[in-house]
Motif scaffolding. Structure first.
Motif, PDB file in Angstrom:
ATOM      1  N   TYR A 416      65.318  35.741 -38.508  1.00  0.00           N
ATOM      2  CA  TYR A 416      65.952  35.402 -37.240  1.00  0.00           C
ATOM      3  C   TYR A 416      66.559  36.651 -36.581  1.00  0.00           C
ATOM      4  CZ  TYR A 416      65.749  30.473 -38.765  1.00  0.00           C
ATOM      5  OH  TYR A 416      65.341  29.233 -39.175  1.00  0.00           O
ATOM      6  N   GLY A 417      67.611  37.177 -37.213  1.00  0.00           N
ATOM      7  CA  GLY A 417      68.376  38.259 -36.590  1.00  0.00           C
ATOM      8  C   GLY A 417      67.617  39.564 -36.487  1.00  0.00           C
ATOM      9  N   ARG A 418      66.980  39.994 -37.577  1.00  0.00           N
ATOM     10  CA  ARG A 418      66.234  41.245 -37.493  1.00  0.00           C
ATOM     11  C   ARG A 418      64.962  41.053 -36.678  1.00  0.00           C
ATOM     12  NH1 ARG A 418      64.461  45.260 -42.507  1.00  0.00           N
ATOM     13  NH2 ARG A 418      63.312  46.741 -41.212  1.00  0.00           N
ATOM     14  N   GLY A 419      64.414  39.824 -36.715  1.00  0.00           N
ATOM     15  CA  GLY A 419      63.274  39.532 -35.847  1.00  0.00           C
ATOM     16  C   GLY A 419      63.637  39.717 -34.385  1.00  0.00           C
ATOM     17  N   ALA A 420      64.821  39.255 -33.987  1.00  0.00           N
ATOM     18  CA  ALA A 420      65.285  39.451 -32.605  1.00  0.00           C
ATOM     19  C   ALA A 420      65.533  40.925 -32.319  1.00  0.00           C
ATOM     20  CB  ALA A 420      66.552  38.632 -32.368  1.00  0.00           C
ATOM     21  N   MET A 421      66.029  41.668 -33.306  1.00  0.00           N
ATOM     22  CA  MET A 421      66.248  43.095 -33.107  1.00  0.00           C
ATOM     23  C   MET A 421      64.941  43.831 -32.832  1.00  0.00           C
ATOM     24  SD  MET A 421      69.291  44.330 -35.685  1.00  0.00           S
ATOM     25  CE  MET A 421      69.102  43.186 -37.054  1.00  0.00           C
ATOM     26  N   VAL A 422      63.861  43.400 -33.476  1.00  0.00           N
ATOM     27  CA  VAL A 422      62.550  43.999 -33.207  1.00  0.00           C
ATOM     28  C   VAL A 422      62.216  43.880 -31.721  1.00  0.00           C
ATOM     29  CG1 VAL A 422      60.067  43.776 -33.610  1.00  0.00           C
ATOM     30  CG2 VAL A 422      61.654  43.606 -35.537  1.00  0.00           C
ATOM     31  N   LEU A 423      62.476  42.711 -31.146  1.00  0.00           N
ATOM     32  CA  LEU A 423      62.150  42.497 -29.740  1.00  0.00           C
ATOM     33  C   LEU A 423      63.019  43.348 -28.826  1.00  0.00           C
ATOM     34  CD1 LEU A 423      61.609  38.635 -29.850  1.00  0.00           C
ATOM     35  CD2 LEU A 423      59.864  40.431 -29.784  1.00  0.00           C
ATOM     36  N   GLN A 424      64.295  43.507 -29.163  1.00  0.00           N
ATOM     37  CA  GLN A 424      65.150  44.363 -28.345  1.00  0.00           C
ATOM     38  C   GLN A 424      64.706  45.820 -28.423  1.00  0.00           C
ATOM     39  OE1 GLN A 424      67.109  43.923 -26.026  1.00  0.00           O
ATOM     40  NE2 GLN A 424      68.264  45.832 -25.811  1.00  0.00           N
ATOM     41  N   ARG A 425      64.324  46.286 -29.600  1.00  0.00           N
ATOM     42  CA  ARG A 425      63.836  47.663 -29.700  1.00  0.00           C
ATOM     43  C   ARG A 425      62.527  47.841 -28.933  1.00  0.00           C
ATOM     44  NH1 ARG A 425      66.742  51.277 -32.607  1.00  0.00           N
ATOM     45  NH2 ARG A 425      65.730  52.554 -31.015  1.00  0.00           N
ATOM     46  N   LEU A 426      61.700  46.804 -28.933  1.00  0.00           N
ATOM     47  CA  LEU A 426      60.481  46.842 -28.125  1.00  0.00           C
ATOM     48  C   LEU A 426      60.841  46.936 -26.648  1.00  0.00           C
ATOM     49  CD1 LEU A 426      57.418  46.539 -27.670  1.00  0.00           C
ATOM     50  CD2 LEU A 426      57.742  44.048 -27.792  1.00  0.00           C
ATOM     51  N   ARG A 427      61.808  46.167 -26.212  1.00  0.00           N
ATOM     52  CA  ARG A 427      62.236  46.194 -24.806  1.00  0.00           C
ATOM     53  C   ARG A 427      62.737  47.581 -24.414  1.00  0.00           C
ATOM     54  NH1 ARG A 427      66.798  42.017 -22.347  1.00  0.00           N
ATOM     55  NH2 ARG A 427      66.790  42.786 -20.174  1.00  0.00           N
ATOM     56  N   GLU A 428      63.518  48.188 -25.295  1.00  0.00           N
ATOM     57  CA  GLU A 428      64.032  49.534 -25.019  1.00  0.00           C
ATOM     58  C   GLU A 428      62.902  50.563 -24.976  1.00  0.00           C
ATOM     59  OE1 GLU A 428      66.767  49.984 -28.191  1.00  0.00           O
ATOM     60  OE2 GLU A 428      68.311  48.703 -27.298  1.00  0.00           O
ATOM     61  N   ALA A 429      61.873  50.348 -25.790  1.00  0.00           N
ATOM     62  CA  ALA A 429      60.780  51.314 -25.873  1.00  0.00           C
ATOM     63  C   ALA A 429      59.844  51.256 -24.672  1.00  0.00           C
ATOM     64  CB  ALA A 429      59.973  51.090 -27.157  1.00  0.00           C
ATOM     65  N   VAL A 430      59.648  50.056 -24.106  1.00  0.00           N
ATOM     66  CA  VAL A 430      58.649  49.912 -23.031  1.00  0.00           C
ATOM     67  C   VAL A 430      59.282  49.676 -21.662  1.00  0.00           C
ATOM     68  CG1 VAL A 430      56.978  49.022 -24.696  1.00  0.00           C
ATOM     69  CG2 VAL A 430      58.331  47.405 -23.327  1.00  0.00           C
ATOM     70  N   GLY A 431      60.578  49.321 -21.619  1.00  0.00           N
ATOM     71  CA  GLY A 431      61.235  49.024 -20.350  1.00  0.00           C
ATOM     72  C   GLY A 431      61.186  47.546 -20.023  1.00  0.00           C
ATOM     73  N   ASP A 432      62.116  47.102 -19.178  1.00  0.00           N
ATOM     74  CA  ASP A 432      62.245  45.676 -18.882  1.00  0.00           C
ATOM     75  C   ASP A 432      60.992  45.067 -18.270  1.00  0.00           C
ATOM     76  OD1 ASP A 432      64.785  45.860 -19.842  1.00  0.00           O
ATOM     77  OD2 ASP A 432      65.790  45.169 -18.003  1.00  0.00           O
ATOM     78  N   THR A 433      60.402  45.759 -17.298  1.00  0.00           N
ATOM     79  CA  THR A 433      59.240  45.193 -16.603  1.00  0.00           C
ATOM     80  C   THR A 433      58.094  44.956 -17.563  1.00  0.00           C
ATOM     81  OG1 THR A 433      59.873  46.256 -14.525  1.00  0.00           O
ATOM     82  CG2 THR A 433      57.581  45.550 -14.753  1.00  0.00           C
ATOM     83  N   ALA A 434      57.777  45.968 -18.356  1.00  0.00           N
ATOM     84  CA  ALA A 434      56.673  45.839 -19.312  1.00  0.00           C
ATOM     85  C   ALA A 434      57.018  44.820 -20.391  1.00  0.00           C
ATOM     86  CB  ALA A 434      56.361  47.189 -19.944  1.00  0.00           C
ATOM     87  N   PHE A 435      58.276  44.774 -20.817  1.00  0.00           N
ATOM     88  CA  PHE A 435      58.659  43.858 -21.884  1.00  0.00           C
ATOM     89  C   PHE A 435      58.446  42.412 -21.464  1.00  0.00           C
ATOM     90  CE2 PHE A 435      61.942  41.104 -23.801  1.00  0.00           C
ATOM     91  CZ  PHE A 435      61.586  41.217 -25.130  1.00  0.00           C
ATOM     92  N   PHE A 436      58.955  42.026 -20.299  1.00  0.00           N
ATOM     93  CA  PHE A 436      58.799  40.636 -19.897  1.00  0.00           C
ATOM     94  C   PHE A 436      57.359  40.322 -19.510  1.00  0.00           C
ATOM     95  CE2 PHE A 436      63.418  40.944 -19.651  1.00  0.00           C
ATOM     96  CZ  PHE A 436      63.766  39.783 -20.330  1.00  0.00           C
ATOM     97  N   ARG A 437      56.599  41.328 -19.109  1.00  0.00           N
ATOM     98  CA  ARG A 437      55.165  41.121 -18.914  1.00  0.00           C
ATOM     99  C   ARG A 437      54.489  40.820 -20.253  1.00  0.00           C
ATOM    100  NH1 ARG A 437      54.051  45.522 -16.137  1.00  0.00           N
ATOM    101  NH2 ARG A 437      53.324  46.750 -17.939  1.00  0.00           N
ATOM    102  N   ILE A 438      54.907  41.514 -21.289  1.00  0.00           N
ATOM    103  CA  ILE A 438      54.370  41.257 -22.624  1.00  0.00           C
ATOM    104  C   ILE A 438      54.748  39.853 -23.096  1.00  0.00           C
ATOM    105  CG2 ILE A 438      54.624  41.898 -25.068  1.00  0.00           C
ATOM    106  CD1 ILE A 438      54.878  44.832 -24.073  1.00  0.00           C
TER     107      ILE A 438
END
Length: 485
Positions: A416-438
């Motif tokens: 749960y928690g570390r799984g959510a952290m993966v997504l936040q690190r992905l968001r930081e790596a690609v930017g908000d626009t690309a993240f929500f597109r993904i």
């Protein structure tokens, strides 16, 4: 599923890049089960091969069955709360994915009274939770066939590897069927691995005055001779662990879909309604469903099902909430974030379903991250603050989210928690626009299907145009706690 956090196989390499020999073997098994028949096959011969008695899931290797793909379940159930007795008929329409001389169904506890395949009676051999059926005529690859199993008895509770209870939960004139990860086999026979999804029609008859709620759309409700039959239809594919039946003195409300919305059906246990300490909380949850649905569509894309709703059971009826498809079950009134979690599962977990129980973080990590987004949008709590809180919780670092060590760990905090952290690190790596597109593209691309962790990492790299290998290695698969920044 939502469980409040309570205080190995070898870890594979990132599967979309380099596979160890052991990991490669595992993927061969899993790929086989969704294609031409699954894990190990039986001997070949003039009568055809034997369908596999398990799909080789990393944690539940005997769960599911090979050699066929279920297309539809028609369940006719009659339940008497006073005795706990359930009589059922399961009509299972399936397509053979190999020549079949025999095949298996998962089923636990209840007595099989008879079985037919394409209208002809067949013998049934039972060993533990496996039924083996041998048709009189060989089934050819590509054939569609109909199996009818009639059964009866008192369905049982199932204790999970982590100690929680599922299956058929009965108490004080009530019953609720919850199936994650294996409990659905306690009340109907079938192919109970999440990789084999199907549509459902469920007819439940109970004493008049009680309600029987299930997934999908309520097609009819008729009372005759002191018993009421409820008929429910689920047109979209559903994994068996997401099927539910909730029986009891529920107060229900049905809403017709207005423009841009889908029909809804909500149910609250009468004990909750009558208790002044819980009535207000349940009313707030019911009123929040349309708001959360609209919020979810803005963030995740179009809602994937033709109906929605909520079941609020009596407190203590179950030890957790569950994302039962189109109609999440809550064990009494909970906080709003839990409802957000379970409704988000309709996109991630119910529509896009993990291909195996090892891919659980694709369901729970997304639903937990949705809680963070909700807190940011409605209470002004920045997602980075939720990330920081999760990062500081040592329970999230017991193991990598993509590789829980055992079956008892698939609902533990790292998923749960570390799984959510993966997504936040992905968001930081690609930017908000690309993240929500993904995120929206992922939900759209795998709508009503199954997906693996490798599918997701490859999709994120393809859509972002970035090599994210270091991120996956550190946050998704790595054992050491990576630096926060």
């Amino acid at each position: 599923m939502y469980r409040r956090p309570a205080p190995s196989p070898d870890v594979p390499c990132r599967p979309h890049r380099v596979l160890s020999a052991a990991a490669g073997l595992l993927l061969v098994v899993l790929t086989g089960c969704t294609g031409d028949g699954g894990a190990a096959r039986g001997p070949t011969g003039p009568a055809g091969t034997a369908g596999a008695s398990g799909l080789g899931d990393p944690y539940f290797p005997h769960l599911g069955n090979g050699g066929y793909d279920v297309r539809h379940y028609g369940l006719t159930l009659d339940y008497t709360p006073a005795t706990g007795r359930l009589s059922g008929t399961a009509e299972i329409t399936a397509r053979a994915t190999q020549d079949l001389g025999s095949f298996h169904l998962d089923f636990a506890g209840l007595t099989v009274d008879s079985a037919t395949v394409d209208g002809t009676a067949v013998a049934v051999h039972r060993a533990g939770t496996e039924l083996t059926l041998r048709p009189r005529q060989r089934l050819g690859r590509g054939d569609t066939f109909r199996t009818v199993v009639r059964y009866s008895g008192v369905p049982r509770r199932v204790t999970d590897p982590d100690g929680s209870e599922e299956g058929w939960l009965r108490s004080e004139g009530r019953a609720v069927a919850l199936g994650q990860p294996t409990g659905s086999m306690a009340w109907f026979p079938g192919n109970h691995h999440p990789s084999d999804k199907a549509s459902y029609d469920i007819r439940i008859t109970v004493p008049a005055g009680l309600k029987a709620i299930s997934n999908g759309e309520l097609r009819s409700e008729r009372t005759r001779a002191g018993r009421t039959a409820f008929v429910w239809h689920t047109p979209e594919p559903m994994a068996s662990y997401l099927a539910t039946v909730a029986i009891g003195p529920y107060k229900t409300r049905e809403t017709k879909g207005a423009k841009g919305t889908v029909p809804g059906y909500t149910a609250v246990d009468q004990a909750v309604v009558d208790d002044p300490d819980t009535a207000g909380d349940s009313a707030e949850l019911l009123a929040s469903v349309p708001r959360i649905m609209k919020w979810g569509e803005r963030n995740f894309g179009a809602y994937p099902f033709s109906s929605t709703g909520l079941i609020i059971g009596r407190p203590g009826q179950a030890g957790y909430a569950l994302e039962t498809q189109t109609r999440p079950f809550l064990p009494g009134p909970t906080d709003l974030e839990t409802l957000v979690h379970e409704l988000t599962h309709q996109w991630f977990g119910d529509s896009v379903t993990p291909a195996s129980w090892r891919d659980m973080w694709l369901s729970e990590g997304f639903a937990t991250y949705a809680e963070w987004l909700w807190l940011a949008d409605t209470k002004g709590v920045p997602v980075r603050d939720s990330f920081a809180e999760a990062y500081g919780d040592e329970a999230n670092w017991a193991f990598p989210p993509a590789v829980p060590p055992t079956a008892a760990d698939i609902s533990e905090p790292p998923v749960y928690g570390r799984g959510a952290m993966v997504l936040q690190r992905l968001r930081e790596a690609v930017g908000d626009t690309a993240f929500f597109r993904i995120v929206r593209g992922w939900a759209r691309t795998h709508r009503h299907g199954n997906a693996t962790t490798a599918d997701f990492t490859a999709y994120a790299e393809r859509r972002s145009g970035k090599d994210l290998g270091a991120l996956w290695d550190a946050w998704l698969y790595g054992h050491p706690k990576p630096p926060r920044h």
